[in-house]
Design an enzyme around this catalytic site. Structure first.
Site: not given
Length: 310
Positions: A225, A273
């Site tokens: 994350r 991402h």
């Protein structure tokens, strides 16, 4: 009788492609974007990085559903209603993540990072080919995805170790449990892979102290994350040579701003991402099925333990 409405909420991501996916899975639902007047009366919010306080202003809301595996961007809302929260679990997600991490480990193990530097200089240099067992890969986080990554790397011959709060048994992989074992885990690691969930304990864990405990010149592959990473500490560790290279796929602010210094840090690969992304059809189907289960009064799938954060 009014149709059940699903509102798609995000302040940073275009979710419009999910309208058709959810409707194909469940034509009986009304699926609207956050700026549609009907969104204010929706029973379900399907989210990624929703505007803070938005769901507290939806009086009919009964279910909150992340469109991904992560929920930290939803839980960060201080006004989040106390409602069931579910996430998407893509059966192909672990495979995609393992592919990405395996590429990253091989990139460093086969010295392709140095090859690319040499190419830019027009410099021809062949490197010795080391056996993968000489490279110790440390995987932080041993859930479904981390376990798949660890097992796949072990099958390729790498020496693999794993660290988690409560690691599951993984034959042939050295396991380190809890905060007290973190230092010993890091000290023996050549390539560190972060696949942790985001909790109060793991926020900012990729910091100067962590990097200092690794072997000098160790590499980092960050696919956990964004908020795990202290970006200034990463930049300093790469500049000093404490870290010999890094691949970062997630960041505290996304999309990474065009003027962010990380784009131009030597020995750092920035990816958008993309390590593993659930398909629109998978997201649409899982959201639709959980809404159907909600309306029938059946147990929901992939419910998040809000106290643990995953």
């Amino acid at each position: 009788m009014r149709m059940t409405t699903i509102a798609l909420l995000s302040q940073s991501y275009d979710m419009s492609h999910l309208v058709a996916s959810i409707r194909r899975a469940a034509p009986e639902f009304d699926v609207v974007m956050h700026d549609d007047p009907r969104a204010a009366h929706a029973e379900v919010a399907a989210c990624w990085d929703p505007p803070r306080g938005a769901m507290a202003r939806m009086p009919n809301l009964r279910l909150i559903h992340s469109i991904a595996a992560g929920v930290d961007n939803i839980l960060s809302d201080p006004a989040l209603p106390a409602l069931p929260l579910c996430r998407v679990v893509d059966p192909q997600h672990a495979r995609g993540m393992s592919e990405f991490v395996t590429w990253g480990v091989l990139h460093f193990h086969r010295r392709l990072d140095r090859v690319l530097v040499n190419q830019a200089r027009g410099h021809w240099e062949r490197f010795d080919q080391a056996h993968p067992a000489m490279c110790t890969v440390g995987v932080m986080g041993l859930g479904e995805i981390g376990s798949r990554v660890a097992n796949d790397l072990q099958r390729l011959g790498f020496t693999v170790r794993g660290w988690a709060r409560r690691p599951r048994p993984l034959p042939g992989i050295e396991l380190f449990e809890g905060a007290g074992a973190l230092q010993a885990f890091l000290e023996g690691t050549d390539v560190l892979v972060c696949l942790l969930p985001l909790t109060g304990e793991t926020r900012g864990i990729l910091n100067a102290r962590t990097f200092a405990l690794l072997k000098p010149g160790a590499k980092l592959i960050h696919v956990g994350r964004g908020e795990h990473l202290v970006t200034a500490d990463l930049t300093d560790a790469l500049a000093s040579g404490r870290l010999g290279g890094a691949i970062a796929d997630v960041f505290p602010v996304e999309p990474l701003p065009v003027d962010d210094a990380l784009w131009n840090v030597p020995n750092l690969i920035v990816t958008p991402h993309m390590a593993s992304v659930a398909s629109s059809e998978t997201i649409g189907l899982q959201v639709a099925q959980n809404v159907q289960r909600l309306l029938r009064g059946e147990p929901l799938h992939n419910v998040v333990d809000v106290r643990r954060g995953y």
